[in-house]
Enzyme design. Structure first.
Site, PDB file in Angstrom:
ATOM      1  N   HIS A   1     -10.188  -6.209  -2.076  1.00 27.92           N
ATOM      2  CA  HIS A   1     -10.598  -6.135  -1.464  1.00 27.92           C
ATOM      3  C   HIS A   1     -12.240  -5.602  -1.528  1.00 27.92           C
ATOM      4  O   HIS A   1     -12.041  -3.611  -1.393  1.00 27.92           O
ATOM      5  CB  HIS A   1     -10.503  -4.983   0.398  1.00 27.92           C
ATOM      6  CG  HIS A   1      -9.537  -6.036   0.837  1.00 27.92           C
ATOM      7  ND1 HIS A   1      -9.870  -7.404   1.775  1.00 27.92           N
ATOM      8  CD2 HIS A   1      -8.156  -5.796   1.387  1.00 27.92           C
ATOM      9  CE1 HIS A   1      -8.963  -7.405   2.694  1.00 27.92           C
ATOM     10  NE2 HIS A   1      -7.343  -7.258   1.838  1.00 27.92           N
TER      11      HIS A   1
ATOM     12  N   ASN B   1       2.310  -5.373  -3.216  1.00 29.15           N
ATOM     13  CA  ASN B   1       1.073  -4.848  -2.737  1.00 29.15           C
ATOM     14  C   ASN B   1      -0.229  -4.084  -2.851  1.00 29.15           C
ATOM     15  O   ASN B   1       0.493  -3.038  -1.902  1.00 29.15           O
ATOM     16  CB  ASN B   1       0.720  -6.488  -1.472  1.00 29.15           C
ATOM     17  CG  ASN B   1      -0.257  -7.100  -1.868  1.00 29.15           C
ATOM     18  OD1 ASN B   1      -0.945  -7.504  -2.681  1.00 29.15           O
ATOM     19  ND2 ASN B   1      -1.088  -6.754  -0.553  1.00 29.15           N
TER      20      ASN B   1
ATOM     21  N   GLU C   1       0.839  -1.483   0.233  1.00 29.46           N
ATOM     22  CA  GLU C   1      -0.344  -0.004   0.206  1.00 29.46           C
ATOM     23  C   GLU C   1       0.777   1.139   0.040  1.00 29.46           C
ATOM     24  O   GLU C   1       0.907   2.442   1.094  1.00 29.46           O
ATOM     25  CB  GLU C   1      -0.626  -0.051   1.103  1.00 29.46           C
ATOM     26  CG  GLU C   1      -1.856  -1.131   1.178  1.00 29.46           C
ATOM     27  CD  GLU C   1      -3.296  -1.168   2.297  1.00 29.46           C
ATOM     28  OE1 GLU C   1      -2.928  -0.637   3.466  1.00 29.46           O
ATOM     29  OE2 GLU C   1      -4.206  -1.865   2.549  1.00 29.46           O
TER      30      GLU C   1
ATOM     31  N   ASP D   1     -12.107 -10.915  -1.318  1.00 31.95           N
ATOM     32  CA  ASP D   1     -12.939 -10.350  -0.589  1.00 31.95           C
ATOM     33  C   ASP D   1     -14.299  -9.064  -0.633  1.00 31.95           C
ATOM     34  O   ASP D   1     -13.658  -8.568  -1.824  1.00 31.95           O
ATOM     35  CB  ASP D   1     -13.298 -10.525   0.790  1.00 31.95           C
ATOM     36  CG  ASP D   1     -12.115  -9.608   1.818  1.00 31.95           C
ATOM     37  OD1 ASP D   1     -12.460  -8.572   1.134  1.00 31.95           O
ATOM     38  OD2 ASP D   1     -11.527  -9.567   2.515  1.00 31.95           O
TER      39      ASP D   1
ATOM     40  N   GLU E   1      -6.168 -10.296  -1.967  1.00 31.66           N
ATOM     41  CA  GLU E   1      -6.718 -10.546  -0.454  1.00 31.66           C
ATOM     42  C   GLU E   1      -8.325 -10.168  -1.021  1.00 31.66           C
ATOM     43  O   GLU E   1      -8.677  -9.607  -0.525  1.00 31.66           O
ATOM     44  CB  GLU E   1      -6.722  -9.089   0.344  1.00 31.66           C
ATOM     45  CG  GLU E   1      -4.828  -9.218   0.571  1.00 31.66           C
ATOM     46  CD  GLU E   1      -4.178  -8.267   1.462  1.00 31.66           C
ATOM     47  OE1 GLU E   1      -4.761  -7.585   2.316  1.00 31.66           O
ATOM     48  OE2 GLU E   1      -3.224  -7.697   1.386  1.00 31.66           O
TER      49      GLU E   1
END
Length: 366
Positions: A242, A202, A157, A276, A274
């Site tokens: 996400h 990432n 990030e 979801d 990641e």
């Protein structure tokens, strides 16, 4: 795997409600890791080992579905070190040993991040200390696991258009106290400490085709061009993914696929790291919620997996019984969230089948 074995893997008693379970099992597909492997992809999830103690069924589910895993907490800086110069690798070592024993690849997560910093780092970091602290941490952690992991999330990030910087970098302590070359230093140090690992940047919100996401994509490509021109060992990009249910109109469109193509042109391996989907804005009705979430999984993954440079899909959890969203963004009506492919009883949901369909539709990697 036959139908009864599939039900057993999901941790469900074959004696209770057999008719409905039989209907589910008849529609069942092979475990997601098997579908992925057929296309030379990987499928996995994040994991905290404590979940296995809380739910033996979850352990069976995880082993049946995953061939790659990300430690949810075990390798973050504040989990490893509570005092300067001291590290406790016991939990992380247990995680790596479990994965090795079950032939599961490990994604190291994460070395350089503005979050999950120990209190002592926050107290001591300064322009005079930051570089040494960062490099010492990389040497200690990546060096400890050298040769044991599939990949490292080296920086996490690092972009934020909200920082109002022309380069799009996040105004993190590392940027402020080391300077713009901290990313280059981090990748070079990790390559030296663990030369066999795949090194990944990432990042979040690269999936979203709106003003903020477009600005992030532009900054990512610009940063990559400069780093690669200097020979910095960056091997892959992680897209956190996400996602939110209200983002359906800005996910998986043509501009996203063009961006993935640009990463591929630069030689990047791409990972969904990641995944979801938050359901806080969806209706109370479980059927309607599950359908909307499944549709979004299908749309996003179908677009993502059309790009051959995408090598793996990692969800941030497998079962609704263990998801960070329960605490991070719970539903206002108090109902349990349902963001993952399996429900709280480890039974497959529509999201599971949507992921399976996307994997089956993906082109086989060379």
């Amino acid at each position: 795997m036959n139908r009864r074995d599939f039900v057993k893997v999901l941790g469900v008693s074959a004696m209770a409600g057999w008719a409905s379970l039989e209907a589910r099992a008849q529609a069942a597909v092979a475990p997601l890791k098997e579908l992925a492997d057929q296309k030379r992809l990987m499928f996995g999830s994040c994991l905290a080992l404590k979940y296995f103690n809380q739910s033996p069924a979850y352990k069976e589910l995880f082993l049946s579905q995953c061939d790659i895993a990300t430690p949810e907490l075990h390798m973050k800086w504040d989990s490893l070190s509570h005092q300067a110069g001291e590290y406790d690798f016991s939990n992380a070592d247990q995680f790596v040993a479990f994965c090795a024993a079950n032939r599961i690849k490990v994604r190291g997560h994460t070395l350089v991040w503005h979050d999950s910093l120990p209190a002592w780092v926050k107290q001591k970091i300064s322009p005079e200390t930051a570089k040494t602290m960062m490099l010492d941490h990389i040497h200690a952690v990546a060096g400890h696991f050298a040769g044991k992991l599939y990949s490292w999330d080296v920086v996490n990030e690092a972009l934020d258009p909200g920082s109002q910087r022309p380069d799009g970098l996040r105004a993190s302590p590392w940027l402020q106290d080391i300077g713009v070359d901290y990313i280059e230093q981090a990748f070079r140090a990790t390559a030296a400490a663990d030369p066999k690992a795949l090194l990944v940047w990432n990042e979040n919100y690269l999936e979203v085709s709106n003003g903020f996401g477009d600005a992030k994509r532009k900054a990512m490509l610009s940063q990559l061009d400069g780093l690669l021109a200097r020979g910095v060992p960056i091997h892959g990009i992680g897209l956190e993914a996400h996602l939110r249910s209200d983002q359906a109109n800005v996910l998986g469109d043509a501009s996203y696929e063009v961006f993935l193509g640009e990463l591929a042109k630069r030689g990047m391996k791409i990972f969904i790291t990641e995944l979801d989907i938050q359901d806080t804005s969806l209706p109370v009705d479980v059927g309607a919620r599950d359908k909307a979430i499944a549709d979004l999984y299908r749309k996003f993954l179908t677009a993502s997996l059309r790009q051959p440079a995408v090598r793996g899909v990692i969800t941030w959890g497998l079962s609704d019984s263990f998801t960070w969203i329960s605490g991070y963004r719970p539903r206002k009506d108090g109902l349990p969230v349902r963001p993952l492919p399996f429900d709280a009883n480890c039974q497959p949901k529509p999201a599971y089948y949507a992921i399976a369909e996307a994997l089956e539709a993906a082109p086989r990697r060379a």
